[in-house]
Design an enzyme around this catalytic site. Sequence first.
Site, PDB file in Angstrom:
ATOM      1  N   ARG A  33       7.667  -1.419   6.744  1.00  0.00           N
ATOM      2  CA  ARG A  33       6.269  -0.918   6.762  1.00  0.00           C
ATOM      3  C   ARG A  33       5.652  -1.089   8.144  1.00  0.00           C
ATOM      4  O   ARG A  33       4.917  -0.213   8.616  1.00  0.00           O
ATOM      5  CB  ARG A  33       5.444  -1.620   5.669  1.00  0.00           C
ATOM      6  N   GLU A 177       8.693  -7.957 -14.271  1.00  0.00           N
ATOM      7  CA  GLU A 177       8.521  -6.635 -13.665  1.00  0.00           C
ATOM      8  C   GLU A 177       9.775  -5.774 -13.784  1.00  0.00           C
ATOM      9  O   GLU A 177      10.666  -5.847 -12.929  1.00  0.00           O
ATOM     10  CB  GLU A 177       8.140  -6.786 -12.177  1.00  0.00           C
ATOM     11  N   LYS A 219       4.523  -6.627 -15.776  1.00  0.00           N
ATOM     12  CA  LYS A 219       4.181  -5.810 -14.607  1.00  0.00           C
ATOM     13  C   LYS A 219       5.052  -4.558 -14.630  1.00  0.00           C
ATOM     14  O   LYS A 219       6.160  -4.531 -14.087  1.00  0.00           O
ATOM     15  CB  LYS A 219       4.399  -6.609 -13.317  1.00  0.00           C
ATOM     16  N   SER A 261       2.074  -0.315  -8.241  1.00  0.00           N
ATOM     17  CA  SER A 261       1.648   1.019  -7.810  1.00  0.00           C
ATOM     18  C   SER A 261       2.844   1.918  -7.484  1.00  0.00           C
ATOM     19  O   SER A 261       2.745   3.139  -7.632  1.00  0.00           O
ATOM     20  CB  SER A 261       0.672   0.952  -6.643  1.00  0.00           C
ATOM     21  N   GLY A 262       3.938   1.369  -7.016  1.00  0.00           N
ATOM     22  CA  GLY A 262       5.203   2.092  -6.940  1.00  0.00           C
ATOM     23  C   GLY A 262       5.296   3.241  -5.956  1.00  0.00           C
ATOM     24  O   GLY A 262       6.197   4.054  -6.047  1.00  0.00           O
ATOM     25  N   GLY A 263       4.328   3.353  -5.045  1.00  0.00           N
ATOM     26  CA  GLY A 263       4.370   4.449  -4.086  1.00  0.00           C
ATOM     27  C   GLY A 263       3.359   5.545  -4.387  1.00  0.00           C
ATOM     28  O   GLY A 263       3.294   6.553  -3.670  1.00  0.00           O
ATOM     29  N   ARG A 294       1.247  -1.903  -2.198  1.00  0.00           N
ATOM     30  CA  ARG A 294       0.877  -0.798  -1.305  1.00  0.00           C
ATOM     31  C   ARG A 294      -0.484  -0.200  -1.613  1.00  0.00           C
ATOM     32  O   ARG A 294      -1.254   0.113  -0.699  1.00  0.00           O
ATOM     33  CB  ARG A 294       1.961   0.298  -1.361  1.00  0.00           C
TER      34      ARG A 294
HETATM   35  P1  13P Z   1       3.714  -1.740  -5.182  1.00  0.00           P
HETATM   36  O1  13P Z   1       2.361  -1.842  -5.820  1.00  0.00           O
HETATM   37  O2  13P Z   1       3.673  -1.381  -3.733  1.00  0.00           O
HETATM   38  O3  13P Z   1       4.674  -0.932  -5.990  1.00  0.00           O
HETATM   39  O4  13P Z   1       4.318  -3.206  -5.185  1.00  0.00           O
HETATM   40  C1  13P Z   1       4.221  -3.956  -6.325  1.00  0.00           C
HETATM   41  C2  13P Z   1       5.218  -5.032  -6.249  1.00  0.00           C
HETATM   42  O5  13P Z   1       4.879  -6.173  -6.139  1.00  0.00           O
HETATM   43  C3  13P Z   1       6.634  -4.679  -6.305  1.00  0.00           C
HETATM   44  O6  13P Z   1       7.377  -5.791  -6.707  1.00  0.00           O
END
Ligand code: 13P
Length: 343
Positions: A33, A177, A219, A261-263, A294
């Site tokens: 990043r 998660e 999550k 959020s996943g992108g 993110r």
């Molecule tokens: P994002 O919200 O960027 O997907 O990251 C969440 C996270 O902690 C991934 O393990």
Amino acid sequence: MHKQQLIDTAHALVADDKGLLAMDESTPTCHKRFDKLGIPQTEEYRFAYRELIATTPGLSDSISGAILYDETIRQSTSDGIPIVNVLQNSGIIPGIKVDAGAKDLAGHPGEKVTEGLDGLRDRLAEYSQLGARFAKWRAVITIGPGLPTPGCYAANAHALARYAALCQEAGLVPIVEPEVLMNGDHSLARCFQVTEDALRAVFRQLYLQRVLLEGMILKPNMVVPGLDCPIQESVEEVAAATIECFQHSVPAAVPGVAFLSGGQSSELASARLNAMNVKYQSQVPWALSFSFARAIQQPAMELWAGKGENTKAAQKALYHRARCNREARRGEYDPQIDAVDAP
Ligand code: 13P
């Protein structure tokens, strides 16, 4: 088991319409990043960035807990105060990422299994000493031709459950998660099916490993079409599909669902979370919250760009995104106000 302590912490993490901030990028992910923004990829810059986040004024107005990386939980600010104490003093509960990353799953081309169970009991004891009250482990599930396979679901669900049981033994709330990735051209319906299968596999294993559902947080991904899918459903359709999927597969005893959020863009993630809370919060047993990395950090990192003189502007942007997501938890997020107020 520290039953009441686990229940209390899990509830505190989703209380008062606040959510989690994931700031636990591994060094390679953090550097990826930084690289995109021309920020030097050094320990000094990683520290400056994490210090910027932890010292953001008023962050605890919207953030209940922050997930740290191993490097950060051991660091102190330039004034010599441990980052963990900075967070605690502002009312943010410190958490820690404890998985060792997703590695190729043998015999399953294109699929991953998350490693890190070896020695985990001892690492959890140390993190607890350092002040962590909860932990995170991320599994990834890829959608593709013939994927995911039964072996991928099973291996990841088993590891998540073993991790969660060890966390609870140590008095740490596990953030569980299982992330179904957005990459690909699959439909929303396919994401629905894979997410439901993944969640059913995970909760089966959590049951077998005797994990206290009241003392954990899920999550998950939202149920969304693949990034390259030509049909992109509306915010309301994504909210409806996500809730229906979870009603099939997430036990009512789980206190909170804190989405990754996943992108997704920051605004879309807030809008989709908002839509779920507007229409469904009164119908579901779990808090519908966020655990974004993110979608909270990205605008702030872009504004900072590695320059000290941008720190205050970046902190404002971070505060703003955190606040938008608290509003989304209340069903009060307004994208137009977001656009006007964004620093
Ligand atoms: P994002 O919200 O960027 O997907 O990251 C969440 C996270 O902690 C991934 O393990």
